[in-house]
Design an enzyme around this catalytic site. Structure first.
Site, short mmCIF file in Angstrom:
data_model
loop_
_atom_site.label_atom_id
_atom_site.label_comp_id
_atom_site.label_asym_id
_atom_site.label_seq_id
_atom_site.Cartn_x
_atom_site.Cartn_y
_atom_site.Cartn_z
N LYS A 115 -12.95 -2.18 8.11
CA LYS A 115 -12.36 -0.84 8.13
C LYS A 115 -12.82 -0.06 9.36
O LYS A 115 -12.02 0.58 10.04
CB LYS A 115 -12.72 -0.06 6.86
CG LYS A 115 -11.88 -0.48 5.66
CD LYS A 115 -12.05 0.43 4.47
CE LYS A 115 -11.13 -0.02 3.33
NZ LYS A 115 -11.54 0.50 2.03
N LYS A 196 -3.70 -10.21 4.84
CA LYS A 196 -3.40 -10.06 3.42
C LYS A 196 -2.42 -8.90 3.19
O LYS A 196 -2.37 -7.96 4.00
CB LYS A 196 -4.68 -9.88 2.60
CG LYS A 196 -5.33 -8.56 2.76
CD LYS A 196 -6.42 -8.31 1.72
CE LYS A 196 -6.92 -6.90 1.96
NZ LYS A 196 -7.88 -6.37 1.09
N LYS A 199 -2.08 -2.20 0.90
CA LYS A 199 -1.48 -0.89 0.64
C LYS A 199 -1.35 -0.08 1.92
O LYS A 199 -0.50 0.78 2.03
CB LYS A 199 -2.38 -0.10 -0.31
CG LYS A 199 -2.35 -0.57 -1.74
CD LYS A 199 -3.39 0.22 -2.53
CE LYS A 199 -3.37 -0.17 -3.99
NZ LYS A 199 -4.55 0.36 -4.70
P1 AMP Z 1 -7.21 -2.15 -4.29
O1 AMP Z 1 -5.78 -1.98 -3.98
O2 AMP Z 1 -8.01 -2.40 -3.06
O3 AMP Z 1 -7.78 -1.12 -5.19
O4 AMP Z 1 -7.28 -3.52 -5.11
C1 AMP Z 1 -7.04 -3.64 -6.50
C2 AMP Z 1 -7.16 -5.11 -6.89
O5 AMP Z 1 -6.12 -5.88 -6.26
C3 AMP Z 1 -8.48 -5.75 -6.44
O6 AMP Z 1 -8.95 -6.60 -7.46
C4 AMP Z 1 -8.09 -6.56 -5.22
O7 AMP Z 1 -8.92 -7.68 -5.02
C5 AMP Z 1 -6.68 -6.99 -5.56
N1 AMP Z 1 -5.87 -7.22 -4.35
C6 AMP Z 1 -5.61 -6.33 -3.36
N2 AMP Z 1 -4.83 -6.87 -2.39
C7 AMP Z 1 -4.59 -8.15 -2.80
C8 AMP Z 1 -3.83 -9.25 -2.23
N3 AMP Z 1 -3.18 -9.12 -1.08
N4 AMP Z 1 -3.79 -10.43 -2.92
C9 AMP Z 1 -4.46 -10.56 -4.11
N5 AMP Z 1 -5.18 -9.57 -4.69
C10 AMP Z 1 -5.25 -8.39 -4.05
#
Ligand code: AMP
Ligand code: TRP
Length: 330
Positions: A115, A196, A199
């Site tokens: 980041k 990956k 968001k």
């Molecule tokens: P976050 O959006 O960072 O709060 O992530 C929420 C959950 O989604 C976490 O468990 C992340 O590891 C999972 N996650 C986020 N991006 C991905 C992705 N591209 N592929 C698989 N899991 C993801």
């Protein structure tokens, strides 16, 4: 009678744009685990404010995230479900764990380093983000944590902190295990399959959102970047775009990658992409329908109730931790 089931904890940041990666990497497991475990799920708003944000939009995004999670199948009747900031015990435990976290360990956290390398302003909250995550999990003595691959390092740090605490103060915490899906732990961007799905990617075509219309899903999958060789094969080095689509389809239909390759191997990319789009549309149709049926005021009411229940549960354990650490008398 006391609840003898093991506890599951996980969290998601309310930054809008909940996507197929979140769904296949983590949320599908969140929903499934409700049948068997004592489940605690949290919209981690304190984590989300570690990067720049607009307070008015953020307030809407928080509620929106809660609503999407309910539409996905998080059932406040079966899971403890609430906003992290409404349960102050998370922050107290984070402080205590912070006193036991060597800064050398935090310096090695790749998410923080990535980041900052991308230009996000480094601040103390962003730096200690994994300590708050450890507090979230340990506050409920969770033993299982459903997450995507990108959270693995944070979970390893949580395990180390739990052990460190237990060695210093007594056997307080179980050592939590991650639950990471075998095939869909890291869904990649549709436009740059080396990165990956995320968001925060400014390119909206890089991700399918959970609430995208069938038309948008088809357009995004059809414009996914692939390669010029027509075979549908699973090969991350040579064919990252196609491999990603195979994982997405496998995650949505439950079919194995081998079966999908046998079925679509020589059908060409046009037919394959249409099949992937259809599978994603079918998988997300019920989420869209449930979302439409949810009422904002009811979602807000359920989240307030969730916070009250969570606070009550967290308070008991807070007292125990205070005793173990000498912050209150035995
Ligand atoms: P976050 O959006 O960072 O709060 O992530 C929420 C959950 O989604 C976490 O468990 C992340 O590891 C999972 N996650 C986020 N991006 C991905 C992705 N591209 N592929 C698989 N899991 C993801
Ligand atoms: N850091 C996680 C993410 O970005 C979100 C999170 C916060 C979390 N606290 C947690 C995940 C506790 C699992 C358990 O995805």
């Amino acid at each position: 009678m006391a609840d003898e089931r093991k506890t599951v904890f996980s969290g998601l940041q309310p930054t809008g744009n909940i996507h197929l990666g979140n769904y296949l990497g983590a949320l599908k497991n969140w929903v499934r685990l409700q049948d068997e475990y004592d489940t605690v799920y949290c919209v981690v708003d304190l984590h989300a404010i570690t990067v720049d944000y607009d307070p008015v939009k953020f307030h809407q995004d928080r509620l929106e995230a809660a609503k999407v999670l309910m539409a996905v199948g998080i059932d406040p009747g079966r899971s403890l479900f609430y906003f992290q900031s409404q349960v102050p015990q998370h922050s107290e435990l984070a402080w205590i764990l912070g006193t036991m976290t060597p800064t050398g360990v935090l310096n090695r956290m790749t998410q923080y380093k990535d980041k900052v390398a991308k230009g996000v302003a480094a601040n103390l909250g962003l730096y200690s983000y994994p300590v708050l995550m450890a507090a979230d999990i340990l506050l409920y003595r969770a033993s299982l944590v459903p997450i995507g691959d990108d959270q693995k390092q944070h979970l390893e740090m949580t395990r180390d902190l739990a052990e460190r605490f237990n060695n210093r103060f007594g056997e307080v915490f179980p050592i939590p295990d991650p639950l990471i899906p075998e095939t869909t732990a890291r869904i990649m961007s549709l436009q740059e399959p080396g990165n990956k799905m995320s968001k925060s990617d400014p390119n909206e075509k890089s991700r399918v959102l959970i609430l995208d219309s069938p038309d948008d899903i088809t357009k995004k999958i059809k414009s996914a970047v692939t390669d010029s060789d027509p075979d549908v094969r699973f090969d991350w080095d040579e064919k990252p775009g196609i491999s990603n689509l195979l994982e997405i389809m496998s995650g949505c239909t439950g079919q194995s990658i081998d079966d999908l390759v046998a079925e679509y191997g020589d059908k060409g990319y046009g037919v394959f992409k249409q099949a992937v789009a259809d599978a994603v549309i079918a998988e997300l149709a019920s989420v869209r329908a449930s979302y439409k049926a949810l009422d904002d005021a009811e979602v807000a009411r359920l989240m307030t109730k969730g916070a009250l229940d969570a606070r009550q549960r967290a308070e008991g354990f807070q007292q125990e931790i205070r005793k173990f650490t000498g912050l209150s008398g035995i």
